[in-house]
Design an enzyme around this catalytic site. Structure first.
Site, PDB file in Angstrom:
ATOM      1  N   GLY A  12       0.813  -1.215   0.000  1.00 28.20           N
ATOM      2  CA  GLY A  12       0.000   0.000   0.000  1.00 28.20           C
ATOM      3  C   GLY A  12       0.842   1.259   0.000  1.00 28.20           C
ATOM      4  N   ASP A  13       0.182   2.400  -0.209  1.00 27.64           N
ATOM      5  CA  ASP A  13       0.829   3.719  -0.190  1.00 27.64           C
ATOM      6  C   ASP A  13       1.913   3.872  -1.249  1.00 27.64           C
ATOM      7  OD1 ASP A  13      -0.808   4.275   1.980  1.00 27.64           O
ATOM      8  OD2 ASP A  13       0.690   3.602   3.434  1.00 27.64           O
ATOM      9  N   LYS A  16      -0.630   5.524  -5.494  1.00 31.14           N
ATOM     10  CA  LYS A  16      -1.705   5.236  -6.460  1.00 31.14           C
ATOM     11  C   LYS A  16      -2.530   6.493  -6.762  1.00 31.14           C
ATOM     12  CE  LYS A  16      -3.138   2.092  -3.553  1.00 31.14           C
ATOM     13  NZ  LYS A  16      -1.998   2.010  -2.611  1.00 31.14           N
ATOM     14  N   ASN A  38      -9.996   2.665   4.821  1.00 29.97           N
ATOM     15  CA  ASN A  38      -8.626   2.330   5.241  1.00 29.97           C
ATOM     16  C   ASN A  38      -7.631   2.918   4.239  1.00 29.97           C
ATOM     17  OD1 ASN A  38      -9.621   0.519   3.349  1.00 29.97           O
ATOM     18  ND2 ASN A  38      -8.637  -1.290   4.216  1.00 29.97           N
ATOM     19  N   GLY A  40      -5.887   5.743   1.921  1.00 32.52           N
ATOM     20  CA  GLY A  40      -5.638   7.179   1.966  1.00 32.52           C
ATOM     21  C   GLY A  40      -4.823   7.513   0.731  1.00 32.52           C
ATOM     22  N   HIS A  41      -5.457   8.123  -0.255  1.00 22.82           N
ATOM     23  CA  HIS A  41      -4.794   8.393  -1.539  1.00 22.82           C
ATOM     24  C   HIS A  41      -4.539   9.888  -1.669  1.00 22.82           C
ATOM     25  CE1 HIS A  41      -6.413   4.369  -3.365  1.00 22.82           C
ATOM     26  NE2 HIS A  41      -5.694   4.206  -2.269  1.00 22.82           N
ATOM     27  N   THR A 129      -6.293  -0.109  10.494  1.00 16.14           N
ATOM     28  CA  THR A 129      -6.584   1.324  10.529  1.00 16.14           C
ATOM     29  C   THR A 129      -7.811   1.602  11.420  1.00 16.14           C
ATOM     30  OG1 THR A 129      -8.023   1.159   8.605  1.00 16.14           O
ATOM     31  CG2 THR A 129      -5.703   1.658   8.178  1.00 16.14           C
ATOM     32  N   ARG A 143     -23.432 -12.877   5.020  1.00 19.20           N
ATOM     33  CA  ARG A 143     -24.769 -12.534   4.503  1.00 19.20           C
ATOM     34  C   ARG A 143     -25.619 -11.821   5.546  1.00 19.20           C
ATOM     35  NH1 ARG A 143     -24.822 -18.540   2.738  1.00 19.20           N
ATOM     36  NH2 ARG A 143     -23.687 -18.483   4.683  1.00 19.20           N
ATOM     37  N   GLN A 230      -5.031  -0.249  -1.113  1.00 19.54           N
ATOM     38  CA  GLN A 230      -4.064  -1.129  -0.442  1.00 19.54           C
ATOM     39  C   GLN A 230      -3.023  -1.616  -1.464  1.00 19.54           C
ATOM     40  OE1 GLN A 230      -7.724  -1.865   0.501  1.00 19.54           O
ATOM     41  NE2 GLN A 230      -7.163  -0.078   1.657  1.00 19.54           N
ATOM     42  N   THR A 306      -3.763   7.901   6.307  1.00 21.66           N
ATOM     43  CA  THR A 306      -5.041   7.687   6.982  1.00 21.66           C
ATOM     44  C   THR A 306      -4.891   7.784   8.488  1.00 21.66           C
ATOM     45  OG1 THR A 306      -5.826   6.315   5.179  1.00 21.66           O
ATOM     46  CG2 THR A 306      -6.921   5.990   7.280  1.00 21.66           C
ATOM     47  N   GLY A 308      -1.642   8.575  10.155  1.00 19.70           N
ATOM     48  CA  GLY A 308      -0.505   9.385  10.611  1.00 19.70           C
ATOM     49  C   GLY A 308       0.609   8.563  11.244  1.00 19.70           C
ATOM     50  N   SER A 418       7.905   8.525 -11.070  1.00 22.26           N
ATOM     51  CA  SER A 418       7.423   9.703 -10.354  1.00 22.26           C
ATOM     52  C   SER A 418       8.557  10.253  -9.502  1.00 22.26           C
ATOM     53  CB  SER A 418       6.223   9.301  -9.488  1.00 22.26           C
ATOM     54  OG  SER A 418       5.848  10.375  -8.660  1.00 22.26           O
TER      55      SER A 418
HETATM   56  P1  GDP Z   1      -1.501   5.733  -2.101  1.00 22.59           P
HETATM   57  O1  GDP Z   1      -2.243   5.227  -0.922  1.00 22.59           O
HETATM   58  O2  GDP Z   1      -0.907   4.635  -2.914  1.00 22.59           O
HETATM   59  O3  GDP Z   1      -2.292   6.686  -2.948  1.00 22.59           O
HETATM   60  O4  GDP Z   1      -0.272   6.564  -1.529  1.00 22.59           O
HETATM   61  P2  GDP Z   1      -0.315   7.620  -0.296  1.00 22.59           P
HETATM   62  O5  GDP Z   1      -0.958   8.851  -0.783  1.00 22.59           O
HETATM   63  O6  GDP Z   1      -0.850   6.994   0.920  1.00 22.59           O
HETATM   64  O7  GDP Z   1       1.224   7.801  -0.025  1.00 22.59           O
HETATM   65  C1  GDP Z   1       2.093   8.261  -0.991  1.00 22.59           C
HETATM   66  C2  GDP Z   1       2.757   9.533  -0.452  1.00 22.59           C
HETATM   67  O8  GDP Z   1       3.874   9.854  -1.256  1.00 22.59           O
HETATM   68  C3  GDP Z   1       1.852  10.739  -0.526  1.00 22.59           C
HETATM   69  O9  GDP Z   1       2.210  11.630   0.492  1.00 22.59           O
HETATM   70  C4  GDP Z   1       2.186  11.356  -1.892  1.00 22.59           C
HETATM   71  O10 GDP Z   1       1.946  12.750  -1.955  1.00 22.59           O
HETATM   72  C5  GDP Z   1       3.659  11.082  -1.960  1.00 22.59           C
HETATM   73  N1  GDP Z   1       4.208  10.838  -3.305  1.00 22.59           N
HETATM   74  C6  GDP Z   1       3.634  10.236  -4.374  1.00 22.59           C
HETATM   75  N2  GDP Z   1       4.526  10.108  -5.375  1.00 22.59           N
HETATM   76  C7  GDP Z   1       5.678  10.643  -4.922  1.00 22.59           C
HETATM   77  C8  GDP Z   1       6.975  10.789  -5.485  1.00 22.59           C
HETATM   78  O11 GDP Z   1       7.263  10.390  -6.605  1.00 22.59           O
HETATM   79  N3  GDP Z   1       7.928  11.390  -4.694  1.00 22.59           N
HETATM   80  C9  GDP Z   1       7.660  11.836  -3.435  1.00 22.59           C
HETATM   81  N4  GDP Z   1       8.649  12.402  -2.752  1.00 22.59           N
HETATM   82  N5  GDP Z   1       6.455  11.707  -2.880  1.00 22.59           N
HETATM   83  C10 GDP Z   1       5.478  11.120  -3.618  1.00 22.59           C
HETATM   84  P1  IMO Z   2      -3.806   2.653   0.589  1.00 22.56           P
HETATM   85  O1  IMO Z   2      -4.964   2.449  -0.372  1.00 22.56           O
HETATM   86  C1  IMO Z   2      -1.213   0.964   3.621  1.00 22.56           C
HETATM   87  C2  IMO Z   2      -2.952  -1.988   6.338  1.00 22.56           C
HETATM   88  C3  IMO Z   2      -3.109  -1.576   7.776  1.00 22.56           C
HETATM   89  C4  IMO Z   2      -2.979  -2.916   8.461  1.00 22.56           C
HETATM   90  C5  IMO Z   2      -3.688  -3.850   7.488  1.00 22.56           C
HETATM   91  C6  IMO Z   2      -5.136  -4.117   7.830  1.00 22.56           C
HETATM   92  O2  IMO Z   2      -3.691   4.021   1.105  1.00 22.56           O
HETATM   93  O3  IMO Z   2      -2.562   2.107  -0.010  1.00 22.56           O
HETATM   94  P2  IMO Z   2      -7.394  -2.703   7.799  1.00 22.56           P
HETATM   95  O4  IMO Z   2      -7.662  -1.288   8.177  1.00 22.56           O
HETATM   96  O5  IMO Z   2      -7.661  -3.011   6.371  1.00 22.56           O
HETATM   97  O6  IMO Z   2      -8.021  -3.668   8.756  1.00 22.56           O
HETATM   98  O7  IMO Z   2      -5.792  -2.888   8.035  1.00 22.56           O
HETATM   99  O8  IMO Z   2      -3.607  -3.238   6.216  1.00 22.56           O
HETATM  100  N1  IMO Z   2      -3.582  -1.065   5.360  1.00 22.56           N
HETATM  101  C7  IMO Z   2      -2.899  -0.223   4.588  1.00 22.56           C
HETATM  102  N2  IMO Z   2      -1.578   0.048   4.548  1.00 22.56           N
HETATM  103  N3  IMO Z   2      -2.052   1.567   2.762  1.00 22.56           N
HETATM  104  C8  IMO Z   2      -3.368   1.275   2.780  1.00 22.56           C
HETATM  105  O9  IMO Z   2      -4.233   1.738   1.853  1.00 22.56           O
HETATM  106  C9  IMO Z   2      -3.856   0.379   3.754  1.00 22.56           C
HETATM  107  N4  IMO Z   2      -5.077  -0.102   4.060  1.00 22.56           N
HETATM  108  C10 IMO Z   2      -4.898  -0.985   5.042  1.00 22.56           C
HETATM  109  O10 IMO Z   2      -2.105  -0.690   8.166  1.00 22.56           O
HETATM  110  O11 IMO Z   2      -1.629  -3.297   8.528  1.00 22.56           O
HETATM  111 MG    MG Z   3      -2.278   5.473   1.176  1.00 19.30          MG
END
Ligand code: GDP
Ligand code: IMO
Ligand code: MG
Length: 429
Positions: A12-13, A16, A38, A40-41, A129, A143, A230, A306, A308, A418
């Site tokens: 995740g993170d 995306k 859960n 956070g984009h 989360t 169900r 995720q 999501t 912190g 990126s």
């Molecule tokens: P997602 O859940 O996959 O959408 O990713 P998140 O938004 O949770 O986490 C990605 C973090 O990296 C965010 O704070 C974005 O603003 C930041 N980010 C995305 N692409 C880049 C990159 O190429 N370089 C840097 N430094 N930050 C990026």
């Molecule tokens: P995005 O879409 C990173 C992780 C949680 C935990 C496990 C289960 O922003 O990439 P849940 O809340 O689903 O019961 O948590 O999955 N997790 C994520 N980690 N990015 C996410 O979403 C996540 N969504 C859930 O931290 O370990």
């Molecule tokens: Mg995220």
């Protein structure tokens, strides 16, 4: 037309949200197919930063329709706050948002159950989360769930009360202190009140049979991108179970989460960080619990969008990445956060694991019980800024070599890199 897919290949993170926003002008429709708040984009442009939890990341383009598919689960209060935040920033929401009638509702007591289960797990906790994800998908499979379409039926209140009573009975078995809970900065009682009030928003939102809508759009030759939440290593079947989320985060989830046939899947964009992070518990063989890990966290701003929470950081894991590519049928790779490695003289990639005295190149079944040790290859860092670079030919030599190396290892072309959080910080290769 086919449905293209963009999803995370790690935990995740991966960035995306940013990349969906970058690709959005090419698509008529962006659709979420699984997960819930859960996720956070993060999307950044014009010095503004937005974090989306439920709404697809195409919402910033006024010409794109955003669909929340049947596979997604929705907390109406979180959705309401998201919509209000976008509106106060003059982003058009209601006209461009469609929500599936079959998407399940996260009830206030689902969040209580999530918290009760986690606290009961003690040391074995998932690191959820605490958005109610596990209990809501559990009720769906049992169900027992309530769907968005049910809100408009005459027996809704009765159904809600029945399930609430069941949940409270369950919670009482856990000796769990409800008063200690705070959801969205509210006590449980206040959260529940606001949750109920937020149901009113569905009278003005466009609630649809999303499977028909998506298939009609395909017939009309409209382009569609499915946005994953995720990452593959958090998939309920193939992730590092039990330290996973409760939905199928892989390409197969697009079919069940939107109602499209497998032969309608087009390109699969697999997105990964140039290194690796994980938030929450569970195995992470390449984790760096040292200064280098802290440097990745500092340079990458690796704190959960999501919750912190500080993200665990480490080197790229090619065993896991290749597994994810295999499961998803990835056709194009996108590497994010390359800039975070700008000041590293040397970077590392795990190409195998040492596990029970063997060297292996696959994810072993018992990885969540006995964590494998990574076997690394060292790669020269590029040690320079990546600002103002366009195209493959202008890349610093060492970055170009890193990309070639990843392409050779995975057999899939890298299509974009990126280099920062802003939508403009992107290199198309
Ligand atoms: P997602 O859940 O996959 O959408 O990713 P998140 O938004 O949770 O986490 C990605 C973090 O990296 C965010 O704070 C974005 O603003 C930041 N980010 C995305 N692409 C880049 C990159 O190429 N370089 C840097 N430094 N930050 C990026
Ligand atoms: P995005 O879409 C990173 C992780 C949680 C935990 C496990 C289960 O922003 O990439 P849940 O809340 O689903 O019961 O948590 O999955 N997790 C994520 N980690 N990015 C996410 O979403 C996540 N969504 C859930 O931290 O370990
Ligand atoms: Mg995220």
């Amino acid at each position: 037309m086919k449905v293209d897919v963009l999803l995370g290949l790690q935990w995740g993170d991966e960035g995306k949200g940013k990349i969906v926003d970058v690709l959005t002008p090419e698509y008529k429709i962006i659709a979420r197919f699984q997960g819930g708040p859960n996720a956070g984009h993060t999307i950044e442009f014009d010095n503004k930063k937005f974090i989306l939890h439920t709404i697809p990341s195409g919402i910033f383009n006024p010409d794109t329709v955003n669909v929340v598919g049947n596979g997604v689960i929705i907390d109406p209060l979180i959705l309401n706050k998201e919509i209000e935040n976008l509106r106060s920033n003059h982003i058009q929401v209601t006209n461009n948002l469609r929500i599936s009638r079959k998407a399940h509702l996260i009830l206030p007591t689902h969040r209580l159950l999530d918290a009760a289960y986690e606290s009961h797990k003690g040391k074995g906790k998932i690191g959820s989360t605490l958005k109610g994800i596990g209990p809501t998908y559990t009720d769906k499979a049992a169900r027992n769930g309530i769907r968005i379409g049910d809100i408009f039926r005459s027996d809704f209140k009765e159904k809600l009360q029945t399930i609430k009573d069941q949940h409270l009975k369950l919670i009482s078995l856990y000796n769990f202190d409800i008063d200690s809970c705070r959801f969205e900065n509210l006590s449980f009682g206040d959260y529940e009140k606001q949750w109920l009030k937020s149901l009113e928003q569905f009278n003005e939102l466009d609630i649809i049979d999303s499977e028909y809508f998506i298939n009609e759009q395909l017939k009309a030759n409209h382009s569609i991108l499915a946005e994953g939440a995720q990452g593959t290593m958090l998939d309920i079947d193939f992730g590092t179970y039990p330290f996973v989320t409760s939905s199928n985060t892989v390409t197969a989830g697009v079919c069940t989460g939107l109602g499209i046939a497998p032969n309608k899947i087009g390109e699969v964009y697999g997105i990964f960080k140039a290194y690796c992070t994980r938030v929450g518990s569970g195995p992470f063989p390449t984790e760096l619990e040292n200064e280098e890990g802290q440097k990745l966290r500092d340079e990458g701003g690796e704190y959960g969008s999501t919750t912190g929470r500080p993200r665990r950081c480490g080197w790229i894991d090619l065993v896991a990445l290749k597994y994810a590519i295999m499961l998803n049928g990835v056709t194009k790779l996108i590497m994010t956060k390359a800039d975070v490695l700008n000041s590293f003289n040397e970077i590392k990639a795990a190409t195998a694991y040492r596990h029970h005295n063997n060297t292996i190149e696959y994810i072993p079944f018992d990885a969540s019980y006995e964590q494998p040790e990574p076997v690394y290859e060292a790669i020269k860092g590029w040690n320079t800024s990546l600002e103002n670079i366009s195209g493959r030919n202008n890349l610093p030599e060492a970055l170009s070599a890193y990309i070639n190396y990843l392409e050779k290892q995975t057999g899939v072309p890298v299509f974009m890199v990126s280099t920062g959080p802003d939508r403009k910080q992107i290199i198309e290769l």
